[in-house]
Motif scaffolding. Structure first.
Motif, short mmCIF file in Angstrom:
data_model
loop_
_atom_site.label_atom_id
_atom_site.label_comp_id
_atom_site.label_asym_id
_atom_site.label_seq_id
_atom_site.Cartn_x
_atom_site.Cartn_y
_atom_site.Cartn_z
N PHE A 13 22.62 28.94 33.24
CA PHE A 13 23.92 28.69 32.62
C PHE A 13 24.92 28.14 33.62
O PHE A 13 24.73 28.24 34.84
CB PHE A 13 24.47 29.97 31.97
N ASN A 14 26.01 27.56 33.08
CA ASN A 14 27.09 27.03 33.89
C ASN A 14 27.93 28.20 34.40
O ASN A 14 28.49 28.97 33.63
CB ASN A 14 27.96 26.08 33.06
N PHE A 15 28.02 28.34 35.72
CA PHE A 15 28.65 29.52 36.31
C PHE A 15 30.12 29.66 35.92
O PHE A 15 30.57 30.75 35.56
CB PHE A 15 28.53 29.47 37.84
N VAL A 16 30.90 28.59 36.01
CA VAL A 16 32.36 28.70 35.87
C VAL A 16 32.79 29.27 34.53
O VAL A 16 33.52 30.27 34.48
CB VAL A 16 33.04 27.34 36.15
N PRO A 17 32.39 28.69 33.38
CA PRO A 17 32.86 29.26 32.11
C PRO A 17 32.33 30.66 31.83
O PRO A 17 33.03 31.49 31.26
CB PRO A 17 32.37 28.25 31.06
N VAL A 18 31.09 30.92 32.25
CA VAL A 18 30.51 32.26 32.02
C VAL A 18 31.22 33.30 32.88
O VAL A 18 31.55 34.39 32.42
CB VAL A 18 29.00 32.24 32.30
N HIS A 19 31.48 32.97 34.14
CA HIS A 19 32.18 33.88 35.04
C HIS A 19 33.57 34.19 34.50
O HIS A 19 34.01 35.35 34.54
CB HIS A 19 32.27 33.25 36.42
N TYR A 20 34.24 33.19 33.99
CA TYR A 20 35.58 33.37 33.44
C TYR A 20 35.55 34.25 32.19
O TYR A 20 36.37 35.16 32.04
CB TYR A 20 36.18 32.01 33.11
N ALA A 21 34.59 34.00 31.30
CA ALA A 21 34.50 34.77 30.06
C ALA A 21 34.16 36.24 30.34
O ALA A 21 34.76 37.15 29.76
CB ALA A 21 33.46 34.15 29.13
N VAL A 22 33.21 36.47 31.23
CA VAL A 22 32.80 37.85 31.53
C VAL A 22 33.92 38.61 32.22
O VAL A 22 34.04 39.83 32.09
CB VAL A 22 31.51 37.86 32.37
N ALA A 23 34.79 37.90 32.97
CA ALA A 23 35.94 38.57 33.59
C ALA A 23 36.81 39.26 32.54
O ALA A 23 37.29 40.38 32.75
CB ALA A 23 36.77 37.57 34.39
N TRP A 24 37.01 38.61 31.41
CA TRP A 24 37.80 39.22 30.34
C TRP A 24 37.07 40.40 29.71
O TRP A 24 37.69 41.39 29.31
CB TRP A 24 38.15 38.17 29.28
N VAL A 25 35.75 40.30 29.61
CA VAL A 25 34.96 41.42 29.10
C VAL A 25 35.11 42.63 30.02
O VAL A 25 35.31 43.76 29.56
CB VAL A 25 33.47 41.02 28.97
#
Length: 380
Positions: A139-151
Protein backbone atom coordinates in the motif's frame (compact mmCIF):
# COMPACT_ATOMS: atom_id res chain seq x y z
CA UNK A 1 -1.82 -35.77 19.68
CA UNK A 2 -4.22 -33.15 21.04
CA UNK A 3 -3.46 -30.78 23.89
CA UNK A 4 -6.21 -29.10 25.86
CA UNK A 5 -6.04 -26.41 28.51
CA UNK A 6 -6.99 -27.50 32.03
CA UNK A 7 -10.29 -26.13 33.30
CA UNK A 8 -10.43 -23.10 35.55
CA UNK A 9 -8.84 -19.67 35.45
CA UNK A 10 -5.51 -19.18 33.69
CA UNK A 11 -2.20 -18.12 35.21
CA UNK A 12 -2.34 -15.74 38.17
CA UNK A 13 0.04 -12.79 37.98
CA UNK A 14 1.32 -11.82 41.42
CA UNK A 15 3.84 -9.11 40.59
CA UNK A 16 2.43 -5.79 41.77
CA UNK A 17 4.07 -3.85 38.93
CA UNK A 18 1.37 -5.17 36.59
CA UNK A 19 -1.11 -2.74 38.07
CA UNK A 20 -3.15 0.34 37.28
CA UNK A 21 -0.69 2.69 39.03
CA UNK A 22 2.23 1.59 36.86
CA UNK A 23 0.11 1.60 33.71
CA UNK A 24 -1.13 5.12 34.48
CA UNK A 25 2.36 6.45 35.15
CA UNK A 26 3.66 5.13 31.83
CA UNK A 27 0.43 6.08 30.09
CA UNK A 28 0.92 9.76 30.92
CA UNK A 29 4.23 9.80 29.06
CA UNK A 30 2.85 7.75 26.20
CA UNK A 31 -0.16 10.04 25.78
CA UNK A 32 2.14 13.07 25.58
CA UNK A 33 4.33 11.50 22.88
CA UNK A 34 1.25 10.42 20.93
CA UNK A 35 -0.19 13.94 21.12
CA UNK A 36 3.04 15.53 19.87
CA UNK A 37 3.46 12.90 17.16
CA UNK A 38 -0.14 13.22 16.00
CA UNK A 39 -0.19 17.03 15.95
CA UNK A 40 3.08 17.38 14.06
CA UNK A 41 2.10 14.55 11.72
CA UNK A 42 -1.18 16.22 10.75
CA UNK A 43 0.71 19.47 10.19
CA UNK A 44 3.22 17.67 7.97
CA UNK A 45 0.42 16.06 5.97
CA UNK A 46 -1.31 19.39 5.30
CA UNK A 47 1.99 21.00 4.30
CA UNK A 48 2.58 18.21 1.78
CA UNK A 49 -1.02 17.88 0.56
CA UNK A 50 -2.82 21.15 1.31
CA UNK A 51 -6.48 21.42 0.32
CA UNK A 52 -7.22 24.27 -2.05
CA UNK A 53 -8.76 26.52 0.61
CA UNK A 54 -5.62 26.26 2.74
CA UNK A 55 -2.86 26.51 0.14
CA UNK A 56 -2.59 30.31 0.15
CA UNK A 57 -2.59 30.51 3.94
CA UNK A 58 0.23 28.12 4.78
CA UNK A 59 2.98 30.24 6.36
CA UNK A 60 6.48 30.41 4.91
CA UNK A 61 7.90 31.63 8.22
CA UNK A 62 9.57 30.81 10.48
CA UNK A 63 11.87 29.42 7.81
CA UNK A 64 12.98 26.64 10.19
CA UNK A 65 9.42 25.69 11.16
CA UNK A 66 9.15 22.41 9.30
CA UNK A 67 12.60 21.38 10.45
CA UNK A 68 11.41 21.70 14.05
CA UNK A 69 7.97 20.13 13.69
CA UNK A 70 9.05 17.17 11.56
CA UNK A 71 12.03 16.56 13.83
CA UNK A 72 9.61 16.47 16.78
CA UNK A 73 7.33 14.14 14.84
CA UNK A 74 10.00 11.54 14.22
CA UNK A 75 11.65 11.90 17.64
CA UNK A 76 8.33 11.57 19.51
CA UNK A 77 7.36 8.59 17.36
CA UNK A 78 10.61 6.79 18.13
CA UNK A 79 10.34 7.67 21.83
CA UNK A 80 6.81 6.24 21.88
CA UNK A 81 8.03 2.76 20.90
CA UNK A 82 9.68 1.80 24.22
CA UNK A 83 6.86 3.56 26.08
CA UNK A 84 4.21 1.54 24.24
CA UNK A 85 6.08 -1.71 24.90
CA UNK A 86 6.40 -0.83 28.60
CA UNK A 87 2.71 0.05 28.77
CA UNK A 88 1.74 -3.26 27.16
CA UNK A 89 4.00 -5.09 29.62
CA UNK A 90 2.25 -3.41 32.55
CA UNK A 91 -1.25 -4.37 31.39
CA UNK A 92 -0.80 -7.65 29.51
CA UNK A 93 -2.04 -9.85 32.43
CA UNK A 94 -5.49 -8.40 31.72
CA UNK A 95 -5.42 -10.37 28.47
CA UNK A 96 -5.78 -13.47 30.64
CA UNK A 97 -8.67 -12.14 32.73
CA UNK A 98 -11.37 -14.72 33.40
CA UNK A 99 -13.97 -14.82 32.07
CA UNK A 100 -12.62 -13.08 28.96
CA UNK A 101 -15.95 -11.34 28.27
CA UNK A 102 -18.35 -10.44 31.08
CA UNK A 103 -20.93 -8.40 29.19
CA UNK A 104 -21.65 -6.67 25.91
CA UNK A 105 -20.12 -3.43 27.18
CA UNK A 106 -17.03 -5.32 28.37
CA UNK A 107 -16.72 -6.98 24.95
CA UNK A 108 -16.90 -3.59 23.23
CA UNK A 109 -14.28 -2.21 25.62
CA UNK A 110 -11.90 -5.08 24.86
CA UNK A 111 -12.53 -4.65 21.15
CA UNK A 112 -11.67 -0.93 21.37
CA UNK A 113 -8.45 -1.78 23.23
CA UNK A 114 -7.56 -4.33 20.55
CA UNK A 115 -8.07 -1.69 17.85
CA UNK A 116 -5.96 0.82 19.81
CA UNK A 117 -3.07 -1.60 20.36
CA UNK A 118 -3.07 -2.91 16.79
CA UNK A 119 -3.30 0.57 15.24
CA UNK A 120 -0.62 2.00 17.55
CA UNK A 121 1.82 -0.84 16.82
CA UNK A 122 1.15 -0.53 13.10
CA UNK A 123 1.60 3.25 13.16
CA UNK A 124 4.83 3.31 15.13
CA UNK A 125 6.62 0.48 13.38
CA UNK A 126 5.62 1.45 9.83
CA UNK A 127 6.64 5.02 10.69
CA UNK A 128 10.00 3.72 11.92
CA UNK A 129 10.53 1.81 8.66
CA UNK A 130 9.63 4.95 6.73
CA UNK A 131 12.59 6.75 8.33
CA UNK A 132 14.76 4.11 6.66
CA UNK A 133 12.81 4.47 3.38
CA UNK A 134 11.98 0.77 3.50
CA UNK A 135 8.45 -0.13 2.45
CA UNK A 136 7.85 -3.91 2.61
CA UNK A 137 4.10 -3.56 2.00
CA UNK A 138 1.87 -3.16 -1.06
CA UNK A 139 0.00 0.00 0.00
CA UNK A 140 0.87 3.69 -0.35
CA UNK A 141 2.44 4.68 2.96
CA UNK A 142 1.41 8.36 3.16
CA UNK A 143 -2.42 8.12 2.96
CA UNK A 144 -2.55 4.94 5.06
CA UNK A 145 -0.27 6.40 7.74
CA UNK A 146 -2.42 9.53 7.87
CA UNK A 147 -5.69 7.59 8.09
CA UNK A 148 -4.47 5.22 10.80
CA UNK A 149 -3.25 8.21 12.85
CA UNK A 150 -6.88 9.29 13.24
CA UNK A 151 -7.87 5.75 14.19
CA UNK A 152 -5.19 5.72 16.89
CA UNK A 153 -6.26 9.06 18.33
CA UNK A 154 -9.95 8.16 18.25
CA UNK A 155 -9.32 4.83 19.96
CA UNK A 156 -7.01 6.51 22.49
CA UNK A 157 -9.60 9.13 23.44
CA UNK A 158 -12.25 6.43 23.79
CA UNK A 159 -9.90 4.36 25.96
CA UNK A 160 -9.13 7.35 28.20
CA UNK A 161 -12.85 8.13 28.57
CA UNK A 162 -13.69 4.54 29.54
CA UNK A 163 -10.75 4.20 31.92
CA UNK A 164 -10.91 7.72 33.36
CA UNK A 165 -12.13 6.71 36.86
CA UNK A 166 -9.15 4.36 37.23
CA UNK A 167 -6.74 6.86 35.65
CA UNK A 168 -7.98 9.59 38.00
CA UNK A 169 -7.45 7.39 41.04
CA UNK A 170 -3.81 6.71 40.12
CA UNK A 171 -2.79 9.93 38.39
CA UNK A 172 -1.08 11.81 41.23
CA UNK A 173 1.73 10.84 43.56
CA UNK A 174 -0.54 10.94 46.61
CA UNK A 175 -3.04 8.56 45.08
CA UNK A 176 -3.59 5.05 46.55
CA UNK A 177 -0.65 2.70 46.23
CA UNK A 178 3.02 2.97 47.02
CA UNK A 179 6.23 3.53 45.14
CA UNK A 180 8.13 1.12 47.41
CA UNK A 181 7.26 -2.56 46.94
CA UNK A 182 8.44 -5.69 48.76
CA UNK A 183 11.74 -7.07 47.59
CA UNK A 184 10.00 -10.30 46.61
CA UNK A 185 8.22 -8.45 43.84
CA UNK A 186 11.47 -7.64 42.08
CA UNK A 187 12.28 -4.07 40.95
CA UNK A 188 10.02 -1.50 42.54
CA UNK A 189 7.91 0.90 40.55
CA UNK A 190 10.35 3.78 40.81
CA UNK A 191 13.17 1.64 39.43
CA UNK A 192 10.93 0.43 36.61
CA UNK A 193 9.95 3.97 35.64
CA UNK A 194 13.56 5.12 35.81
CA UNK A 195 14.51 2.24 33.52
CA UNK A 196 11.75 3.11 31.04
CA UNK A 197 12.78 6.78 31.10
CA UNK A 198 16.41 5.75 30.47
CA UNK A 199 15.34 3.63 27.49
CA UNK A 200 13.32 6.51 26.06
CA UNK A 201 16.22 8.91 26.60
CA UNK A 202 18.67 6.51 24.96
CA UNK A 203 16.66 5.99 21.78
CA UNK A 204 15.93 9.73 21.60
CA UNK A 205 19.50 10.92 22.06
CA UNK A 206 20.96 8.34 19.67
CA UNK A 207 18.50 9.17 16.86
CA UNK A 208 17.61 12.86 17.29
CA UNK A 209 21.00 13.96 15.97
CA UNK A 210 19.71 13.59 12.41
CA UNK A 211 17.61 16.71 12.99
CA UNK A 212 19.26 18.34 16.04
CA UNK A 213 22.72 19.50 15.00
CA UNK A 214 24.02 19.68 18.58
CA UNK A 215 23.35 15.95 19.03
CA UNK A 216 24.89 14.92 15.72
CA UNK A 217 27.88 13.17 17.30
CA UNK A 218 25.56 10.99 19.39
CA UNK A 219 23.30 9.89 16.52
CA UNK A 220 24.58 6.30 16.54
CA UNK A 221 21.26 4.76 15.46
CA UNK A 222 19.81 7.56 13.36
CA UNK A 223 18.58 6.31 9.97
CA UNK A 224 20.42 9.15 8.21
CA UNK A 225 23.40 11.33 9.11
CA UNK A 226 23.08 14.83 7.61
CA UNK A 227 26.86 15.16 7.83
CA UNK A 228 27.40 12.98 4.77
CA UNK A 229 26.26 13.46 1.19
CA UNK A 230 26.99 14.99 -2.17
CA UNK A 231 28.14 18.59 -1.73
CA UNK A 232 27.79 18.13 2.03
CA UNK A 233 24.06 17.42 1.90
CA UNK A 234 22.27 14.03 1.86
CA UNK A 235 20.28 12.95 -1.17
CA UNK A 236 16.98 11.08 -0.91
CA UNK A 237 16.04 10.79 -4.58
CA UNK A 238 18.95 10.47 -6.96
CA UNK A 239 19.03 11.50 -10.60
CA UNK A 240 19.27 7.83 -11.56
CA UNK A 241 16.07 7.06 -9.63
CA UNK A 242 14.35 10.00 -11.34
CA UNK A 243 15.77 8.91 -14.73
CA UNK A 244 17.42 12.27 -15.34
CA UNK A 245 20.77 12.10 -17.14
CA UNK A 246 23.34 14.63 -18.26
CA UNK A 247 22.53 13.73 -21.87
CA UNK A 248 18.88 14.67 -21.35
CA UNK A 249 19.92 18.13 -20.15
CA UNK A 250 22.09 19.16 -23.10
CA UNK A 251 19.41 21.45 -24.55
CA UNK A 252 17.86 22.39 -21.19
CA UNK A 253 16.01 25.65 -20.81
CA UNK A 254 13.50 26.95 -18.30
CA UNK A 255 10.00 27.62 -19.59
CA UNK A 256 7.95 30.13 -17.61
CA UNK A 257 4.23 30.18 -18.43
CA UNK A 258 1.96 33.13 -17.68
CA UNK A 259 0.34 36.14 -19.36
CA UNK A 260 3.81 36.99 -20.73
CA UNK A 261 5.53 33.61 -21.20
CA UNK A 262 9.25 33.35 -21.83
CA UNK A 263 12.12 30.88 -21.80
CA UNK A 264 15.61 31.15 -20.33
CA UNK A 265 18.77 29.19 -20.91
CA UNK A 266 21.05 28.37 -18.01
CA UNK A 267 23.41 31.15 -19.10
CA UNK A 268 20.55 33.65 -19.12
CA UNK A 269 19.43 32.52 -15.67
CA UNK A 270 22.96 33.00 -14.34
CA UNK A 271 22.96 36.52 -15.80
CA UNK A 272 19.90 37.55 -13.78
CA UNK A 273 20.26 39.10 -10.29
CA UNK A 274 21.41 36.33 -7.96
CA UNK A 275 20.38 36.02 -4.32
CA UNK A 276 21.91 33.95 -1.56
CA UNK A 277 19.95 32.39 1.33
CA UNK A 278 20.69 29.90 4.07
CA UNK A 279 17.81 27.45 4.40
CA UNK A 280 17.43 23.89 5.68
CA UNK A 281 16.40 20.85 3.74
CA UNK A 282 14.02 19.06 6.11
CA UNK A 283 12.78 15.67 4.97
CA UNK A 284 9.75 13.73 6.13
CA UNK A 285 12.04 10.94 7.36
CA UNK A 286 13.23 13.32 10.09
CA UNK A 287 16.70 14.39 8.98
CA UNK A 288 17.49 18.01 8.21
CA UNK A 289 20.46 20.24 7.49
CA UNK A 290 20.97 23.89 6.61
CA UNK A 291 22.87 24.89 3.50
CA UNK A 292 23.77 28.00 1.52
CA UNK A 293 21.81 28.37 -1.73
CA UNK A 294 22.22 30.84 -4.60
CA UNK A 295 19.75 31.53 -7.38
CA UNK A 296 16.93 33.65 -8.78
CA UNK A 297 13.91 34.63 -6.73
CA UNK A 298 10.80 32.78 -7.84
CA UNK A 299 8.65 35.88 -7.35
CA UNK A 300 10.85 37.80 -9.82
CA UNK A 301 10.31 35.13 -12.47
CA UNK A 302 6.56 35.11 -11.82
CA UNK A 303 6.40 38.90 -12.04
CA UNK A 304 8.29 38.88 -15.34
CA UNK A 305 5.75 36.37 -16.68
CA UNK A 306 2.87 38.67 -15.74
CA UNK A 307 2.01 37.25 -12.34
CA UNK A 308 0.68 39.68 -9.78
CA UNK A 309 1.67 39.94 -6.11
CA UNK A 310 -0.96 37.34 -5.20
CA UNK A 311 -0.01 34.72 -7.76
CA UNK A 312 0.81 31.12 -6.91
CA UNK A 313 3.32 28.97 -8.73
CA UNK A 314 3.28 25.50 -10.22
CA UNK A 315 6.61 23.77 -10.69
CA UNK A 316 7.13 20.84 -13.05
CA UNK A 317 10.17 18.61 -12.79
CA UNK A 318 11.97 16.88 -15.64
CA UNK A 319 11.88 13.56 -13.79
CA UNK A 320 9.99 10.90 -15.70
CA UNK A 321 7.60 9.94 -12.88
CA UNK A 322 7.03 10.45 -9.19
CA UNK A 323 4.37 11.50 -6.71
CA UNK A 324 5.86 15.00 -6.46
CA UNK A 325 6.86 15.57 -10.08
CA UNK A 326 4.36 18.47 -10.22
CA UNK A 327 4.36 20.76 -7.19
CA UNK A 328 1.98 23.61 -6.39
CA UNK A 329 3.24 26.48 -4.28
CA UNK A 330 0.82 28.73 -2.39
CA UNK A 331 0.97 32.51 -2.52
CA UNK A 332 2.96 33.04 0.68
CA UNK A 333 5.66 30.62 -0.46
CA UNK A 334 5.79 31.85 -4.06
CA UNK A 335 6.09 35.49 -3.00
CA UNK A 336 8.56 34.98 -0.16
CA UNK A 337 11.95 36.57 -0.96
CA UNK A 338 13.69 33.49 0.45
CA UNK A 339 12.12 31.20 -2.16
CA UNK A 340 14.62 30.63 -4.94
CA UNK A 341 15.07 28.78 -8.15
CA UNK A 342 18.48 27.66 -6.89
CA UNK A 343 21.42 27.21 -9.25
CA UNK A 344 24.22 26.72 -6.70
CA UNK A 345 24.73 24.93 -3.41
CA UNK A 346 27.50 26.05 -1.09
CA UNK A 347 28.90 28.28 -3.83
CA UNK A 348 29.18 25.38 -6.30
CA UNK A 349 27.02 24.51 -9.30
CA UNK A 350 24.34 22.03 -8.27
CA UNK A 351 25.31 18.40 -8.70
CA UNK A 352 23.02 16.25 -10.81
CA UNK A 353 21.71 14.48 -7.71
CA UNK A 354 20.86 17.81 -6.09
CA UNK A 355 18.77 18.92 -9.05
CA UNK A 356 21.11 20.39 -11.68
CA UNK A 357 20.54 22.63 -13.52
CA UNK A 358 17.91 24.25 -11.26
CA UNK A 359 15.81 23.34 -8.24
CA UNK A 360 13.42 24.95 -5.80
CA UNK A 361 14.45 25.91 -2.28
CA UNK A 362 11.83 27.53 -0.05
CA UNK A 363 11.44 28.22 3.68
CA UNK A 364 9.35 26.09 6.04
CA UNK A 365 8.78 23.43 3.38
CA UNK A 366 9.01 19.61 3.36
CA UNK A 367 11.99 18.31 1.40
CA UNK A 368 9.77 16.42 -1.07
CA UNK A 369 8.38 19.79 -2.20
CA UNK A 370 11.82 21.31 -2.86
CA UNK A 371 11.49 20.21 -6.48
CA UNK A 372 14.65 19.21 -8.34
CA UNK A 373 15.45 19.25 -12.09
CA UNK A 374 12.95 22.06 -12.73
CA UNK A 375 11.87 22.33 -16.35
CA UNK A 376 8.78 24.51 -16.17
CA UNK A 377 7.44 27.23 -13.90
CA UNK A 378 3.85 28.38 -14.23
CA UNK A 379 1.97 31.41 -12.93
CA UNK A 380 -1.23 30.17 -11.27
Amino acid sequence: MRFTLPPGPPITFKARLHDARTATAIGRWLALTFLVCFTTGVLSHFLQHPPGWLADHLPSRPYWGYRLTQGLHVVSGIAAIPLLLAKLWAVYPRLFAWPPVRSVSHALERLSVAVLVAAALFQLFTGLLNTFQWYPWPFNFVPVHYAVAWVVMGALLLHIAVQWPRIRDHFTLDSPGTLSLPEADGPNRRQLLVGVAAAVGAVTVTTAGQSVTALGRLALFAPRSPAYGVQGLPVNRTAAAARVTEASLVDWHLTVHGPRPFTLTLEELNALPQHEVTLPIACVEGWSKSARWTGVRVRDLLERAGGGPGSRARVVSLEAAGAYRVMDMGRLYAQDPLTLLALRLGGEVLSLDHGYPARIIAPNRPGVLQTKWVGRLEVV
